[in-house]
Scaffold this motif. Structure first.
Motif, short mmCIF file in Angstrom:
data_model
loop_
_atom_site.label_atom_id
_atom_site.label_comp_id
_atom_site.label_asym_id
_atom_site.label_seq_id
_atom_site.Cartn_x
_atom_site.Cartn_y
_atom_site.Cartn_z
N GLN A 57 30.56 98.55 9.02
CA GLN A 57 29.26 98.43 8.89
C GLN A 57 28.85 99.74 8.94
N ARG A 58 29.12 100.54 9.53
CA ARG A 58 28.58 102.23 9.76
C ARG A 58 29.03 102.86 8.42
N GLU A 59 30.20 102.59 7.73
CA GLU A 59 30.70 103.06 6.50
C GLU A 59 30.08 102.31 5.14
N ARG A 60 29.14 101.54 5.58
CA ARG A 60 28.50 100.39 4.33
C ARG A 60 29.66 99.81 3.78
N GLN A 61 30.60 99.23 4.49
CA GLN A 61 31.78 98.37 3.81
C GLN A 61 31.59 96.97 4.31
N HIS A 62 30.19 96.42 4.15
CA HIS A 62 29.78 95.10 4.73
C HIS A 62 30.57 94.10 4.51
N GLN A 63 31.20 93.86 3.30
CA GLN A 63 32.30 92.47 3.28
C GLN A 63 33.12 92.68 4.25
N LEU A 64 33.82 93.91 4.52
CA LEU A 64 34.79 94.02 5.56
C LEU A 64 34.41 93.84 6.69
N ALA A 65 33.17 94.21 6.97
CA ALA A 65 32.47 94.12 8.31
C ALA A 65 32.16 92.63 8.62
N VAL A 66 31.75 92.10 7.67
CA VAL A 66 31.59 90.68 7.80
C VAL A 66 32.66 89.89 8.07
N ASP A 67 33.87 90.16 7.62
CA ASP A 67 35.03 89.35 7.65
C ASP A 67 35.60 89.66 8.95
N ASP A 68 35.34 91.00 9.79
CA ASP A 68 35.79 91.36 11.05
C ASP A 68 34.95 90.47 12.14
N PHE A 69 33.67 90.49 11.99
CA PHE A 69 32.63 89.80 12.64
C PHE A 69 32.98 88.20 12.57
N THR A 70 33.12 87.91 11.47
CA THR A 70 33.67 86.37 11.55
C THR A 70 34.92 86.03 12.39
N LEU A 84 25.25 88.63 15.52
CA LEU A 84 24.17 89.40 15.16
C LEU A 84 24.61 90.54 14.40
N ALA A 85 25.84 91.18 14.59
CA ALA A 85 26.25 92.24 13.67
C ALA A 85 26.49 91.51 12.10
N ILE A 93 24.00 93.08 2.14
CA ILE A 93 24.38 92.46 0.84
C ILE A 93 23.76 91.37 0.30
N ASP A 94 22.30 91.26 0.91
CA ASP A 94 21.60 90.53 0.18
C ASP A 94 21.98 88.99 0.24
N LYS A 95 22.46 88.46 1.53
CA LYS A 95 23.00 87.33 1.86
C LYS A 95 21.92 86.66 2.81
N ILE A 96 20.66 86.68 2.26
CA ILE A 96 19.57 86.18 3.38
C ILE A 96 19.84 84.93 4.11
N LYS A 97 20.29 83.97 3.23
CA LYS A 97 20.42 82.55 4.07
C LYS A 97 21.43 82.84 5.15
N GLU A 98 22.59 83.41 4.94
CA GLU A 98 23.72 83.71 5.78
C GLU A 98 23.26 84.37 6.81
N ALA A 99 22.31 85.45 6.77
CA ALA A 99 21.69 86.21 7.72
C ALA A 99 21.02 85.23 8.76
N ALA A 100 20.02 84.48 8.08
CA ALA A 100 19.09 83.69 8.86
C ALA A 100 19.89 82.72 9.73
N ALA A 101 21.14 82.02 9.11
CA ALA A 101 21.62 81.20 9.90
C ALA A 101 22.43 81.95 11.07
N ASP A 102 22.88 83.03 10.75
CA ASP A 102 23.40 83.66 12.15
C ASP A 102 22.48 84.06 13.29
N LEU A 103 21.28 84.22 12.81
CA LEU A 103 20.23 84.66 13.69
C LEU A 103 19.68 83.20 14.46
#
Length: 103
Positions: A57-70, A84-85, A93-103
């Motif tokens: 996430q810090r390196e802006r590799q958000h899909q890899l981050a999402v995979d690990d957080f999942t 939350l992460a 990465i503009d996946k607003i619905k997915e972010a809202a579901a996690d929150l």
């Protein structure tokens, strides 16, 4: 030559601990390599997955981050931190619905 003994989860913890220290020192590539080693030894090491996700996430590799957080969330569904992460990376990465579901 005798076969190598299988690595223990203690070895995974040692790699994860070294990775944390390297990450705090700003040595991201080395930290990622240590997290990779920890996860290779113990694919169910939720803390290593979560912390590697934070580095991605810090390196802006958000899909890899999402995979690990999942993965971390699947192993520790009682903890809110992976969700939350993951929501933060989803927003990046503009996946607003997915972010809202996690929150």
């Amino acid at each position: 030559m005798a076969p190598a003994a299988p690595a223990s989860t203690g070895d995974a913890h040692g790699h994860a601990t070294r990775a944390q220290a390297l990450a705090k020192s700003g040595k991201t590539d080395e930290a990622l390599a240590e997290f990779d080693r920890a996860i290779a030894i113990d694919p169910h090491h939720a803390e290593a997955l979560y912390n590697r996700g934070l580095l991605y996430q810090r390196e802006r590799q958000h899909q890899l981050a999402v995979d690990d957080f999942t993965s971390a969330n699947g192993l520790t569904p009682q903890r809110a931190e992976p969700l939350l992460a993951r929501a933060i990376s989803y927003l990046a990465i503009d996946k607003i619905k997915e972010a809202a579901a996690d929150l």
